[in-house]
Design a protein around this motif. Structure first.
Motif, PDB file in Angstrom:
ATOM      1  N   ASN A  38      -8.111  -3.973  33.550  1.00  0.00           N
ATOM      2  CA  ASN A  38      -7.738  -4.219  32.152  1.00  0.00           C
ATOM      3  C   ASN A  38      -6.577  -3.314  31.753  1.00  0.00           C
ATOM      4  N   TRP A  41      -3.417  -4.645  33.453  1.00  0.00           N
ATOM      5  CA  TRP A  41      -2.878  -5.827  32.782  1.00  0.00           C
ATOM      6  C   TRP A  41      -2.197  -5.457  31.471  1.00  0.00           C
ATOM      7  N   ASN A  42      -2.759  -4.510  30.758  1.00  0.00           N
ATOM      8  CA  ASN A  42      -2.116  -4.059  29.509  1.00  0.00           C
ATOM      9  C   ASN A  42      -0.748  -3.456  29.796  1.00  0.00           C
ATOM     10  N   VAL A  44       1.189  -4.133  32.404  1.00  0.00           N
ATOM     11  CA  VAL A  44       2.079  -5.224  32.812  1.00  0.00           C
ATOM     12  C   VAL A  44       2.558  -6.010  31.592  1.00  0.00           C
ATOM     13  N   GLN A  45       1.650  -6.272  30.671  1.00  0.00           N
ATOM     14  CA  GLN A  45       2.012  -7.008  29.458  1.00  0.00           C
ATOM     15  C   GLN A  45       3.030  -6.237  28.633  1.00  0.00           C
ATOM     16  N   GLN A  46       2.830  -4.939  28.490  1.00  0.00           N
ATOM     17  CA  GLN A  46       3.790  -4.122  27.748  1.00  0.00           C
ATOM     18  C   GLN A  46       5.146  -4.118  28.442  1.00  0.00           C
ATOM     19  N   LEU A  48       6.404  -6.466  30.420  1.00  0.00           N
ATOM     20  CA  LEU A  48       7.038  -7.774  30.237  1.00  0.00           C
ATOM     21  C   LEU A  48       7.596  -7.933  28.826  1.00  0.00           C
ATOM     22  N   SER A  49       6.840  -7.498  27.840  1.00  0.00           N
ATOM     23  CA  SER A  49       7.320  -7.589  26.454  1.00  0.00           C
ATOM     24  C   SER A  49       8.587  -6.765  26.268  1.00  0.00           C
TER      25      SER A  49
END
Length: 114
Positions: A38, A41-42, A44-46, A48-49
């Motif tokens: 988790n 993934w957080n 990776v999401q940050q 990408l954003s």
């Protein structure tokens, strides 16, 4: 009392407790792995954003969107014009001559109307 004695002979309490302790350890290990994923993934999401915000300037995106809309509208108008000219009531298409029978595929001699 008879049931307790029968249960005592079938289930070893120390074995049961050891099994439950191993199960608890496995569950904690799995929970740690899930939390680790988790967090990953957080991150990776940050990332990408952040990358997307840096890649496209908002004004460039608006200009691109506007250009795409204009192109789309032109194509729709051209298509409408083409459809309006092709759908005239007096337009006739040439029928294929000679005709063939649908069931046996033999040629059929008929007179083409008009």
């Amino acid at each position: 009392k008879a049931d307790k004695k029968a249960l005592g002979s079938k289930v070893n309490c120390t074995q049961f407790e050891a099994s439950m302790e191993r199960l608890g350890q496995r569950l904690q290990k799995m929970q740690g792995q899930v939390l680790g994923q988790n967090q990953h993934w957080n991150k990776v999401q940050q990332h990408l954003s952040h990358t997307m915000e840096n890649k496209l300037d908002r004004q460039e995106l608006k200009d691109f969107h506007k250009q795409m809309e204009e192109t789309w509208q032109k194509r729709i108008k051209e298509l409408e014009k083409k459809l309006m000219t092709d759908s005239a009531a007096g337009l006739r298409k040439q029928l294929p001559v000679p005709f063939t029978c649908l069931s046996c595929d033999r040629t059929v001699k008929t007179q083409v109307p008009g």
